[in-house]
Design a protein around this motif. Structure first.
Motif, PDB file in Angstrom:
ATOM      1  N   PHE A 203       0.843  -1.204   0.000  1.00 25.25           N
ATOM      2  CA  PHE A 203       0.000   0.000   0.000  1.00 25.25           C
ATOM      3  C   PHE A 203       0.876   1.252   0.000  1.00 25.25           C
ATOM      4  O   PHE A 203       0.624   2.199  -0.737  1.00 25.25           O
ATOM      5  N   GLY A 204       1.921   1.250   0.828  1.00 26.62           N
ATOM      6  CA  GLY A 204       2.819   2.406   0.907  1.00 26.62           C
ATOM      7  C   GLY A 204       3.547   2.665  -0.397  1.00 26.62           C
ATOM      8  O   GLY A 204       3.662   3.816  -0.837  1.00 26.62           O
ATOM      9  N   ILE A 205       4.011   1.613  -1.039  1.00 25.67           N
ATOM     10  CA  ILE A 205       4.707   1.764  -2.326  1.00 25.67           C
ATOM     11  C   ILE A 205       3.743   2.311  -3.371  1.00 25.67           C
ATOM     12  O   ILE A 205       4.081   3.209  -4.146  1.00 25.67           O
ATOM     13  N   GLY A 206       2.524   1.771  -3.376  1.00 22.54           N
ATOM     14  CA  GLY A 206       1.522   2.255  -4.326  1.00 22.54           C
ATOM     15  C   GLY A 206       1.164   3.708  -4.084  1.00 22.54           C
ATOM     16  O   GLY A 206       0.955   4.481  -5.016  1.00 22.54           O
ATOM     17  N   ALA A 207       1.089   4.101  -2.812  1.00 19.20           N
ATOM     18  CA  ALA A 207       0.772   5.484  -2.460  1.00 19.20           C
ATOM     19  C   ALA A 207       1.872   6.439  -2.932  1.00 19.20           C
ATOM     20  O   ALA A 207       1.594   7.520  -3.453  1.00 19.20           O
ATOM     21  N   ILE A 208       3.123   6.039  -2.765  1.00 15.81           N
ATOM     22  CA  ILE A 208       4.243   6.865  -3.233  1.00 15.81           C
ATOM     23  C   ILE A 208       4.193   7.008  -4.751  1.00 15.81           C
ATOM     24  O   ILE A 208       4.415   8.094  -5.301  1.00 15.81           O
ATOM     25  N   ALA A 209       3.859   5.912  -5.425  1.00 12.08           N
ATOM     26  CA  ALA A 209       3.739   5.953  -6.883  1.00 12.08           C
ATOM     27  C   ALA A 209       2.644   6.943  -7.296  1.00 12.08           C
ATOM     28  O   ALA A 209       2.791   7.700  -8.264  1.00 12.08           O
ATOM     29  N   GLY A 210       1.537   6.963  -6.546  1.00 13.56           N
ATOM     30  CA  GLY A 210       0.463   7.910  -6.821  1.00 13.56           C
ATOM     31  C   GLY A 210       0.886   9.346  -6.599  1.00 13.56           C
ATOM     32  O   GLY A 210       0.550  10.244  -7.370  1.00 13.56           O
ATOM     33  N   LEU A 211       1.660   9.582  -5.534  1.00 10.89           N
ATOM     34  CA  LEU A 211       2.152  10.928  -5.209  1.00 10.89           C
ATOM     35  C   LEU A 211       3.031  11.475  -6.334  1.00 10.89           C
ATOM     36  O   LEU A 211       2.854  12.611  -6.787  1.00 10.89           O
ATOM     37  N   VAL A 212       3.965  10.667  -6.795  1.00 11.70           N
ATOM     38  CA  VAL A 212       4.866  11.097  -7.862  1.00 11.70           C
ATOM     39  C   VAL A 212       4.067  11.366  -9.145  1.00 11.70           C
ATOM     40  O   VAL A 212       4.312  12.342  -9.869  1.00 11.70           O
ATOM     41  N   THR A 213       3.081  10.508  -9.414  1.00 12.01           N
ATOM     42  CA  THR A 213       2.272  10.645 -10.628  1.00 12.01           C
ATOM     43  C   THR A 213       1.511  11.960 -10.657  1.00 12.01           C
ATOM     44  O   THR A 213       1.439  12.626 -11.704  1.00 12.01           O
ATOM     45  N   VAL A 214       0.949  12.358  -9.526  1.00 13.05           N
ATOM     46  CA  VAL A 214       0.126  13.577  -9.477  1.00 13.05           C
ATOM     47  C   VAL A 214       0.900  14.810  -9.932  1.00 13.05           C
ATOM     48  O   VAL A 214       0.478  15.541 -10.825  1.00 13.05           O
ATOM     49  N   TYR A 215       2.044  15.046  -9.302  1.00  9.72           N
ATOM     50  CA  TYR A 215       2.765  16.283  -9.574  1.00  9.72           C
ATOM     51  C   TYR A 215       3.393  16.327 -10.959  1.00  9.72           C
ATOM     52  O   TYR A 215       3.564  17.421 -11.524  1.00  9.72           O
ATOM     53  N   THR A 216       3.701  15.177 -11.534  1.00  9.35           N
ATOM     54  CA  THR A 216       4.337  15.181 -12.856  1.00  9.35           C
ATOM     55  C   THR A 216       3.331  15.258 -14.003  1.00  9.35           C
ATOM     56  O   THR A 216       3.684  15.665 -15.102  1.00  9.35           O
ATOM     57  N   THR A 217       2.076  14.889 -13.752  1.00  8.03           N
ATOM     58  CA  THR A 217       1.108  14.836 -14.859  1.00  8.03           C
ATOM     59  C   THR A 217      -0.078  15.795 -14.704  1.00  8.03           C
ATOM     60  O   THR A 217      -0.989  15.787 -15.526  1.00  8.03           O
ATOM     61  N   MET A 218      -0.062  16.632 -13.663  1.00  5.18           N
ATOM     62  CA  MET A 218      -1.213  17.493 -13.373  1.00  5.18           C
ATOM     63  C   MET A 218      -1.618  18.409 -14.536  1.00  5.18           C
ATOM     64  O   MET A 218      -2.816  18.542 -14.833  1.00  5.18           O
ATOM     65  N   PRO A 219      -0.685  19.074 -15.228  1.00 10.58           N
ATOM     66  CA  PRO A 219      -1.097  19.951 -16.338  1.00 10.58           C
ATOM     67  C   PRO A 219      -1.902  19.220 -17.404  1.00 10.58           C
ATOM     68  O   PRO A 219      -2.877  19.765 -17.943  1.00 10.58           O
TER      69      PRO A 219
END
Length: 288
Positions: A203-219
């Motif tokens: 769960f923690g690894i998946g959550a970190i993956a989600g965090l990184v994804t948000v900031y890099t793809t938001m635009p």
């Protein structure tokens, strides 16, 4: 993903189930994120939640939910099946996938899910949410909304914003799977032989993956939402024109509108999806 190749049917079942559960659990955050990305007056997440509850009740936070649950189930199924297929093609003799190859496999999976699942469901969901905030909504639900959109705009109506969706999903899957796979291989490399990774770690690894994804793809997510809104045809000629207008009229930081609710959703989403997926695969014996 754990070592071993997932059986396509089992990967589809596990991915679809994980996607449906994740979409329903995290949908209020998706609703707030989408509302905050429309043009017009800026509203904070708390303002959107408060006004929606006051005018529509708790069900208001689930406007367009069915479209996303169905679409997310199909999307997750397509994503995991596609990623596993591309990953097996790119793996070395030991079955491991380097970060660049994982990035490429994720990109392929993202494009597949964008075309076959995400664009139609996201377009319908966005239009339903946009319509729901009007004094007299014209759509009575998923089926009525879909039929109305197709009658009015044709099949192109539910494929509006395909380019930014392909770009976003390609980037999403590339970043998410690469981050997840890299972190999981690191954890496995430091674990004792035969030791199973606990669900809390997954769960923690998946959550970190989600965090990184948000900031890099938001635009890309903001452009996607604008291109799928009800007024998109009157306001934007294409995705590039949409990006230009947002930048020149609203400023650079507008591309990160909705970051907080999307962050809440994708951090939870990453943890939920990967954890449920791994559990179901383990239960049904889906690895060869």
């Amino acid at each position: 993903m754990a070592s071993g190749k997932e059986k396509p049917l089992h990967s589809l079942i596990a991915g679809s189930t994980a996607g449906a559960v994740e979409a329903f659990v995290t949908y209020p955050a998706e609703f707030v994120k989408t509302r905050s990305q429309f043009g017009g007056q800026k509203e904070s997440p708390f303002t959107i939640i408060r006004s929606t509850l006051a005018s529509k009740g708790i069900t208001g936070l689930y406007s367009g939910c069915t479209a996303l649950v169905v679409g997310n189930a199909v999307k997750a199924g397509v994503r995991f099946v596609s990623y596993d297929h591309f990953k097996s093609m790119l793996a070395d003799q030991q079955g491991k996938v380097s970060a660049p190859r994982s990035l490429l496999a994720g990109l392929g999976a993202g494009v597949m899910e964008a075309v076959f699942a995400v664009t139609p469901s996201e377009t319908i969901k966005t239009k339903l949410i946009d319509d729901a905030k009007r004094p007299n909504p014209q759509y009575r639900g998923l089926v009525h909304g879909t039929i109305s959109i197709v009658r009015k705009e044709g099949i192109r109506g539910i494929y509006r914003g395909l380019f930014p969706v392909v770009m976003r999903q390609g980037a999403n899957s590339s970043v998410r799977f690469t981050t997840y796979t890299t972190l999981k291989q690191f954890v496995q490399g430091n674990a004792r032989p035969g030791q199973t990774i606990p669900s809390s770690v997954t769960f923690g690894i998946g959550a970190i993956a989600g965090l990184v994804t948000v900031y890099t793809t938001m635009p890309l997510d903001v452009i996607k939402t604008r291109m799928q809104s009800l007024e998109a045809r009157q306001l934007y000629r294409n995705s590039f024109h949409c990006a230009y207008r947002i930048f020149t009229e609203e400023g650079l930081f507008r591309f990160w509108a909705g970051t907080t609710p999307r962050l809440a959703r994708l951090v939870m989403s990453g943890g939920i999806v990967f954890t449920i997926y791994e559990k179901i695969i383990a239960v049904i014996g889906g690895r060869e």
